[in-house]
Write a protein that holds these residues in place. Structure first.
Motif, PDB file in Angstrom:
ATOM      1  N   SER A  49       0.817  -1.217   0.000  1.00  0.00           N
ATOM      2  CA  SER A  49       0.000   0.000   0.000  1.00  0.00           C
ATOM      3  C   SER A  49       0.853   1.271   0.000  1.00  0.00           C
ATOM      4  O   SER A  49       0.506   2.241  -0.688  1.00  0.00           O
ATOM      5  N   GLY A  50       1.957   1.271   0.739  1.00  0.00           N
ATOM      6  CA  GLY A  50       2.826   2.450   0.758  1.00  0.00           C
ATOM      7  C   GLY A  50       3.449   2.712  -0.600  1.00  0.00           C
ATOM      8  O   GLY A  50       3.529   3.863  -1.062  1.00  0.00           O
ATOM      9  N   LEU A  51       3.874   1.661  -1.258  1.00  0.00           N
ATOM     10  CA  LEU A  51       4.480   1.790  -2.581  1.00  0.00           C
ATOM     11  C   LEU A  51       3.456   2.296  -3.597  1.00  0.00           C
ATOM     12  O   LEU A  51       3.731   3.211  -4.375  1.00  0.00           O
ATOM     13  N   PHE A  52       2.249   1.720  -3.568  1.00  0.00           N
ATOM     14  CA  PHE A  52       1.215   2.173  -4.499  1.00  0.00           C
ATOM     15  C   PHE A  52       0.762   3.598  -4.199  1.00  0.00           C
ATOM     16  O   PHE A  52       0.407   4.348  -5.105  1.00  0.00           O
ATOM     17  N   ALA A  53       0.783   3.994  -2.923  1.00  0.00           N
ATOM     18  CA  ALA A  53       0.431   5.374  -2.571  1.00  0.00           C
ATOM     19  C   ALA A  53       1.418   6.361  -3.184  1.00  0.00           C
ATOM     20  O   ALA A  53       1.044   7.474  -3.569  1.00  0.00           O
ATOM     21  N   LEU A  54       2.684   5.956  -3.284  1.00  0.00           N
ATOM     22  CA  LEU A  54       3.684   6.812  -3.933  1.00  0.00           C
ATOM     23  C   LEU A  54       3.512   6.832  -5.452  1.00  0.00           C
ATOM     24  O   LEU A  54       3.663   7.870  -6.087  1.00  0.00           O
ATOM     25  N   LEU A  55       3.214   5.684  -6.022  1.00  0.00           N
ATOM     26  CA  LEU A  55       3.127   5.571  -7.478  1.00  0.00           C
ATOM     27  C   LEU A  55       1.849   6.156  -8.064  1.00  0.00           C
ATOM     28  O   LEU A  55       1.874   6.717  -9.170  1.00  0.00           O
ATOM     29  N   GLN A  56       0.719   6.026  -7.366  1.00  0.00           N
ATOM     30  CA  GLN A  56      -0.567   6.402  -7.964  1.00  0.00           C
ATOM     31  C   GLN A  56      -0.639   7.848  -8.452  1.00  0.00           C
ATOM     32  O   GLN A  56      -1.085   8.088  -9.575  1.00  0.00           O
ATOM     33  N   PRO A  57      -0.196   8.847  -7.674  1.00  0.00           N
ATOM     34  CA  PRO A  57      -0.245  10.224  -8.192  1.00  0.00           C
ATOM     35  C   PRO A  57       0.629  10.400  -9.440  1.00  0.00           C
ATOM     36  O   PRO A  57       0.270  11.157 -10.351  1.00  0.00           O
ATOM     37  N   GLU A  58       1.747   9.683  -9.483  1.00  0.00           N
ATOM     38  CA  GLU A  58       2.631   9.773 -10.653  1.00  0.00           C
ATOM     39  C   GLU A  58       1.979   9.118 -11.872  1.00  0.00           C
ATOM     40  O   GLU A  58       2.076   9.629 -12.984  1.00  0.00           O
ATOM     41  N   VAL A  59       1.302   7.994 -11.658  1.00  0.00           N
ATOM     42  CA  VAL A  59       0.590   7.318 -12.747  1.00  0.00           C
ATOM     43  C   VAL A  59      -0.546   8.211 -13.243  1.00  0.00           C
ATOM     44  O   VAL A  59      -0.727   8.383 -14.456  1.00  0.00           O
ATOM     45  N   ASP A  60      -1.303   8.803 -12.319  1.00  0.00           N
ATOM     46  CA  ASP A  60      -2.416   9.680 -12.698  1.00  0.00           C
ATOM     47  C   ASP A  60      -1.951  10.872 -13.527  1.00  0.00           C
ATOM     48  O   ASP A  60      -2.675  11.338 -14.407  1.00  0.00           O
ATOM     49  N   ALA A  61      -0.732  11.341 -13.257  1.00  0.00           N
ATOM     50  CA  ALA A  61      -0.176  12.489 -13.985  1.00  0.00           C
ATOM     51  C   ALA A  61       0.659  12.051 -15.195  1.00  0.00           C
ATOM     52  O   ALA A  61       1.322  12.885 -15.809  1.00  0.00           O
ATOM     53  N   ALA A  62       0.646  10.757 -15.524  1.00  0.00           N
ATOM     54  CA  ALA A  62       1.411  10.184 -16.651  1.00  0.00           C
ATOM     55  C   ALA A  62       2.913  10.401 -16.487  1.00  0.00           C
ATOM     56  O   ALA A  62       3.644  10.539 -17.458  1.00  0.00           O
ATOM     57  N   ARG A  63       3.371  10.420 -15.215  1.00  0.00           N
ATOM     58  CA  ARG A  63       4.805  10.527 -14.937  1.00  0.00           C
ATOM     59  C   ARG A  63       5.389   9.185 -14.512  1.00  0.00           C
ATOM     60  O   ARG A  63       6.576   9.094 -14.199  1.00  0.00           O
ATOM     61  N   ALA A  64       4.557   8.157 -14.488  1.00  0.00           N
ATOM     62  CA  ALA A  64       5.008   6.803 -14.157  1.00  0.00           C
ATOM     63  C   ALA A  64       4.040   5.806 -14.766  1.00  0.00           C
ATOM     64  O   ALA A  64       2.862   6.107 -14.985  1.00  0.00           O
ATOM     65  N   PHE A  65       4.573   4.629 -15.032  1.00  0.00           N
ATOM     66  CA  PHE A  65       3.780   3.532 -15.574  1.00  0.00           C
ATOM     67  C   PHE A  65       4.172   2.278 -14.805  1.00  0.00           C
ATOM     68  O   PHE A  65       5.317   2.124 -14.420  1.00  0.00           O
ATOM     69  N   TRP A  66       3.222   1.387 -14.575  1.00  0.00           N
ATOM     70  CA  TRP A  66       3.538   0.153 -13.862  1.00  0.00           C
ATOM     71  C   TRP A  66       2.757  -0.998 -14.464  1.00  0.00           C
ATOM     72  O   TRP A  66       1.770  -0.807 -15.161  1.00  0.00           O
ATOM     73  N   GLU A  67       3.239  -2.209 -14.186  1.00  0.00           N
ATOM     74  CA  GLU A  67       2.569  -3.425 -14.627  1.00  0.00           C
ATOM     75  C   GLU A  67       3.033  -4.575 -13.753  1.00  0.00           C
ATOM     76  O   GLU A  67       4.098  -4.514 -13.143  1.00  0.00           O
ATOM     77  N   TRP A  68       2.208  -5.612 -13.706  1.00  0.00           N
ATOM     78  CA  TRP A  68       2.640  -6.864 -13.108  1.00  0.00           C
ATOM     79  C   TRP A  68       3.399  -7.617 -14.187  1.00  0.00           C
ATOM     80  O   TRP A  68       2.952  -7.682 -15.336  1.00  0.00           O
ATOM     81  N   ALA A  69       4.530  -8.207 -13.842  1.00  0.00           N
ATOM     82  CA  ALA A  69       5.361  -8.905 -14.827  1.00  0.00           C
ATOM     83  C   ALA A  69       4.753 -10.230 -15.258  1.00  0.00           C
ATOM     84  O   ALA A  69       5.198 -10.816 -16.230  1.00  0.00           O
TER      85      ALA A  69
END
Length: 125
Positions: A95-115
């Motif tokens: 949850s802590g990791l996703f809390a950091l990533l989500q705002p970046e994903v929403d702003a198109a400054r990060a992308f993630w996927e399950w491998a």
């Protein structure tokens, strides 16, 4: 075939491996090629991959992600400062990791996927 863990069966042969040849993708040690021959049972672990788009906040975000991974007791591998693969065991708290990533994903400054988007497959040797 050797069973090295509860998850994988390995197959070895004494054939020489050549880059780009029929043994590409195997591991070679002293002329012996080792390949994954099959999945015995899934471990339940997953790999989360994230790619960060360079911007003025990327350096701070990397530090925060590294700290979150450490605090969560997860393992990770970085390729440069923008691409990370995180080993996620069953029931791990991400949850802590996703809390950091989500705002970046929403702003198109990060992308993630399950491998593990594709089922594990093998080829016949």
């Amino acid at each position: 075939m050797a069973r090295t863990s509860p998850e994988l069966l390995l197959s070895t042969s004494a054939r020489e491996s050549r880059p780009g040849g029929p043994d590409a993708g195997g591991s070679r040690s002293g002329g012996v090629v080792t390949r994954v021959a099959g999945l015995v049972e899934p471990s339940g672990r997953r790999v989360l991959r994230a790619l960060l788009v360079p911007n003025e906040h990327t350096e701070q975000l990397c530090r925060s992600i590294k700290q979150s991974i450490k605090e969560s007791g997860l393992l990770s591998e970085w390729n440069g400062e923008r691409f990370v693969a995180v080993d996620v065991p069953p029931r791990a708290d991400t949850s802590g990791l996703f809390a950091l990533l989500q705002p970046e994903v929403d702003a198109a400054r990060a992308f993630w996927e399950w491998a593990d988007v594709r089922p594990f497959t093998t080829t016949r040797v």
